[in-house]
Design a protein around this motif. Sequence first.
Motif, mmCIF file in Angstrom:
data_model
loop_
_atom_site.group_PDB
_atom_site.id
_atom_site.type_symbol
_atom_site.label_atom_id
_atom_site.label_comp_id
_atom_site.label_asym_id
_atom_site.label_seq_id
_atom_site.Cartn_x
_atom_site.Cartn_y
_atom_site.Cartn_z
ATOM 1 N N ARG A 148 0.797 -0.685 0.165
ATOM 2 C CA ARG A 148 -0.475 -0.072 -0.124
ATOM 3 C C ARG A 148 0.892 1.826 -0.262
ATOM 4 O O ARG A 148 1.001 2.057 -0.349
ATOM 5 N N ILE A 192 -4.484 -3.174 -6.113
ATOM 6 C CA ILE A 192 -5.383 -3.713 -5.215
ATOM 7 C C ILE A 192 -5.350 -4.697 -4.636
ATOM 8 O O ILE A 192 -4.061 -5.858 -5.252
ATOM 9 N N GLU A 235 -5.283 -2.396 4.050
ATOM 10 C CA GLU A 235 -6.656 -1.595 3.143
ATOM 11 C C GLU A 235 -6.992 -3.105 2.725
ATOM 12 O O GLU A 235 -6.905 -2.446 1.412
ATOM 13 N N TRP A 252 -9.019 -5.848 0.292
ATOM 14 C CA TRP A 252 -10.226 -5.625 -0.479
ATOM 15 C C TRP A 252 -11.034 -6.788 0.049
ATOM 16 O O TRP A 252 -12.079 -6.839 0.216
ATOM 17 N N ARG A 253 -10.092 -8.125 0.210
ATOM 18 C CA ARG A 253 -10.854 -9.223 0.094
ATOM 19 C C ARG A 253 -9.798 -10.565 0.632
ATOM 20 O O ARG A 253 -8.997 -10.447 1.010
ATOM 21 N N ALA A 259 -11.479 -7.215 -9.027
ATOM 22 C CA ALA A 259 -9.994 -6.701 -8.515
ATOM 23 C C ALA A 259 -9.982 -5.986 -9.624
ATOM 24 O O ALA A 259 -8.808 -4.376 -9.220
ATOM 25 N N LEU A 279 -11.928 -3.114 -10.523
ATOM 26 C CA LEU A 279 -11.861 -1.980 -9.914
ATOM 27 C C LEU A 279 -10.532 -0.983 -10.459
ATOM 28 O O LEU A 279 -10.663 -0.405 -9.796
ATOM 29 N N TYR A 280 -9.339 -1.708 -10.269
ATOM 30 C CA TYR A 280 -8.115 -1.260 -10.666
ATOM 31 C C TYR A 280 -7.900 -0.506 -11.414
ATOM 32 O O TYR A 280 -7.836 0.717 -11.661
ATOM 33 N N ASN A 338 -10.407 2.637 -11.335
ATOM 34 C CA ASN A 338 -9.774 3.623 -10.340
ATOM 35 C C ASN A 338 -8.650 4.417 -10.826
ATOM 36 O O ASN A 338 -8.123 5.462 -10.640
ATOM 37 N N ASN A 398 -15.142 -8.942 3.399
ATOM 38 C CA ASN A 398 -15.889 -9.778 1.891
ATOM 39 C C ASN A 398 -17.418 -9.279 1.344
ATOM 40 O O ASN A 398 -17.213 -9.097 0.791
ATOM 41 N N GLN A 450 -17.653 -4.533 2.749
ATOM 42 C CA GLN A 450 -16.246 -4.021 2.599
ATOM 43 C C GLN A 450 -16.360 -2.738 3.236
ATOM 44 O O GLN A 450 -16.132 -1.284 3.154
ATOM 45 N N LYS A 502 -11.718 9.361 1.437
ATOM 46 C CA LYS A 502 -12.277 7.837 1.499
ATOM 47 C C LYS A 502 -13.881 8.418 0.182
ATOM 48 O O LYS A 502 -13.741 7.853 -0.694
#
Length: 302
Positions: free
Chosen positions: A70, A77, A98, A100-101, A119, A122-123, A126, A237, A240, A264
């Motif tokens: 991170r 992710i 942080e 994600w899952r 994932a 999502l990346y 973002n 999961n 979130q 966030k």
Amino acid sequence: MNTPDTKILFVDDEPQVLETISLIFRNWHFVTAVGAEAALKAISDDKFAVVVSDQRMPGMTGAELLKKVREIAPETIRIILTGYSDMDSIIEAINSGEVWRFINKPWDNQKLKATVKAAVDLYEVNRMLKEQQKTGRAVNAKQSNASTVLFIDKRADHLQKYQELFKDTYNVRVCETLPEALKIIESEPIAAVACDSSLASEEGADFLAAIKQRFPAVVTIFMSDSKDANEAIRLINEGQIFRYLVKPFPRQALINAVQEAVQKHSEIKVLPKEMISTAPRVISFSQMLADIRRRREEKKAY
């Protein structure tokens, strides 16, 4: 599958596990690393959309590794594979890495692939947002004074303390029951919700999961009286959850958690609406909550 510019890094200290993963993802673009040190070198040398790490490794746990990931590559992710329920590591993974899952071992191959694909998606979302911000198309929403934070707790004295602590920084709303909380969330824009486990741990967790489905821009914090590994993993999961605080926690920990949650929220809410998955309005919130509770009970029975 993914593209060459959305590579995945799989990390495990056991080469045979990585061989199995390589077979599962044989048509994907990915790299494997044996151990945390090799993973950190890979992260320093290349860009990855997703890092999937085993939790229990010698020298450095998956949670510790993902905390470093991170710091080095915050846009990546982060996912943990775990066969253990080490609560301290789970809390660290949520609050510092942080994550994600969480994916439990042994995993289901199709579910693993679906989670990794989500994932990657999502990346890419973002990354698109970041490009919009660079070109000035996205609005900078760092306006904490205009943000509303909702605290849910059965104890009125706790709610009074939250109001005193945050009244000069945010618009603070408080309530003692989940139905009251829902009325507030549905009637005005809320940046963050901090829910106490005094409302019954499972009910509070179900509520936050439903809130995240209905209002995905709302960022959630869970304040728990106990270290329950299964609860924490389910909150990640399904709900979130953004932060998981175990009482008693320092006042500054809550201040930091709320501040980071509001930030966030500001990042999420500038996404185009089509990028934010929202539960269809044809499903009532009560039905959504009932479905979440039913799935939880089915898992228990299973």
